[in-house]
Design a protein around this motif. Structure first.
Motif, PDB file in Angstrom:
ATOM      1  N   PRO A  19      56.974  46.878  -5.550  1.00  0.00           N
ATOM      2  CA  PRO A  19      57.738  47.258  -6.731  1.00  0.00           C
ATOM      3  C   PRO A  19      57.606  48.830  -7.129  1.00  0.00           C
ATOM      4  O   PRO A  19      58.178  49.438  -7.467  1.00  0.00           O
ATOM      5  CB  PRO A  19      57.070  46.542  -8.008  1.00  0.00           C
ATOM      6  N   SER A  37      60.283  53.512  -4.346  1.00  0.00           N
ATOM      7  CA  SER A  37      61.597  53.962  -4.769  1.00  0.00           C
ATOM      8  C   SER A  37      62.885  54.016  -4.089  1.00  0.00           C
ATOM      9  O   SER A  37      63.875  54.161  -4.349  1.00  0.00           O
ATOM     10  CB  SER A  37      61.113  55.477  -5.253  1.00  0.00           C
ATOM     11  N   HIS A  93      61.329  41.630  -5.847  1.00  0.00           N
ATOM     12  CA  HIS A  93      60.350  42.763  -6.364  1.00  0.00           C
ATOM     13  C   HIS A  93      60.869  44.100  -6.228  1.00  0.00           C
ATOM     14  O   HIS A  93      60.297  45.017  -6.913  1.00  0.00           O
ATOM     15  CB  HIS A  93      59.109  42.394  -5.852  1.00  0.00           C
ATOM     16  N   ASP A 147      62.651  47.737  -6.242  1.00  0.00           N
ATOM     17  CA  ASP A 147      63.569  48.067  -7.301  1.00  0.00           C
ATOM     18  C   ASP A 147      65.205  47.920  -6.837  1.00  0.00           C
ATOM     19  O   ASP A 147      65.823  47.887  -7.623  1.00  0.00           O
ATOM     20  CB  ASP A 147      63.220  49.761  -7.537  1.00  0.00           C
ATOM     21  N   ARG A 148      65.336  48.362  -5.760  1.00  0.00           N
ATOM     22  CA  ARG A 148      66.521  48.223  -4.897  1.00  0.00           C
ATOM     23  C   ARG A 148      66.717  47.525  -3.575  1.00  0.00           C
ATOM     24  O   ARG A 148      66.677  47.910  -2.728  1.00  0.00           O
ATOM     25  CB  ARG A 148      67.171  49.467  -4.878  1.00  0.00           C
TER      26      ARG A 148
END
Length: 269
Positions: free
Chosen positions: A194, A197, A222, A224-225
């Motif tokens: 997580p 970035s 989990h 972010d992207r």
């Protein structure tokens, strides 16, 4: 593809090898900078089972495969290295080569090194690709992992992938393998991802018993992207047995133009 150049690089106090395929000076379009893709092997093995993928990616991007300290033909460090130690080596070795931004691709335990590198220096990793990630949080014992790896090698791997993996295991030796195994089993991949970035692509062979479908779905969720790609007809060593499909997926995910023309084609297993 021409044979990659091999560089022996000391970084963070350890010695490893980096295998480099870049466009030669004076070749067509050499004045235009190409994106960089970096390939990281898993526990006990080396760049050798990444060669097919390396060759396909090198048609469209400057490509770097790393033999981490203690693996392949590199010397054993005096002490066991942590996941963070390996990540620091990766970042330092690439910096010495002038590679400051890149797509980072890890396989198996190499996904842990890749995640840690993306956490240490997030500004340098544009996209993160995790192939056959470990260790499934629901199967965090050595016995469970060994059984899954055994099933994979017997039922879902090709003779060539097994030959590459097991000859590299022999070169690695049981002592260094077991020391590194303890590090691998203790790394909380699902808790670390997580914090990444960069966009994340999780790739698994649809028959892979090591990186299960449920585990890979959870990891992608989990992130972010994050997104998940499953490739049919292969197991854990997906990048060797389905190199064309994996190369195409990485190039598309990273937005890298395919300068070779047609979509990359795999090679017989």
């Amino acid at each position: 593809m021409d044979r990659p150049d091999r560089f022996e690089i000391e970084a963070a106090g350890h010695l490893g090898h980096v295998f480099v395929s870049t466009r030669p000076a004076g070749s067509a379009g050499a004045e235009a900078a190409r994106p960089a893709v970096v390939l990281i092997h898993g526990i006990g093995v080396s760049h050798r089972y990444l060669k097919r993928l390396h060759g396909l990616l090198a048609e469209s991007a400057d490509t770097y495969s790393i033999d981490l300290p203690g693996f392949g033909s590199t010397p054993r460090p005096e002490h066991t290295l942590t996941v963070a130690d390996h990540a620091t080596y990766i970042l330092g070795a690439l910096e010495q080569l002038g590679v400051l931004e890149f797509v980072l691709v890890g396989h198996s335990m190499g996904t842990q090194f890749a995640i840690e590198a993306a956490l240490q220096q997030p500004g340098r990793i544009s996209q993160l690709v995790l192939m056959g990630p470990v260790v499934d949080a629901k199967r965090r014992t050595v016995v469970q992992q060994a059984l899954a790896l055994g099933r994979d090698s017997v039922f879902f791997e090709s003779p060539s992938s097994n030959a590459l993996v097991f000859t590299d295991y022999f070169r690695c030796g049981p002592l260094w393998y077991l020391k590194t195994l303890r590090v691998m089993m203790g790394y909380p991949t699902e808790q670390k991802i997580p914090g990444v970035s960069a966009p994340v692509l999780v790739v698994r062979g649809a028959s892979d018993p090591v990186a299960s479908a449920d585990w890979c779905r959870r990891l992608a969720a989990h992130a972010d992207r994050g997104q998940l790609l499953e490739i049919e007809g292969t197991g854990h060593v997906v990048q060797h047995n389905r190199s064309g499909e994996v190369a195409g997926a990485i190039l598309d995910f990273a937005g890298i133009r395919r300068t070779a023309g047609e979509a990359p084609q795999g090679r017989p297993a």
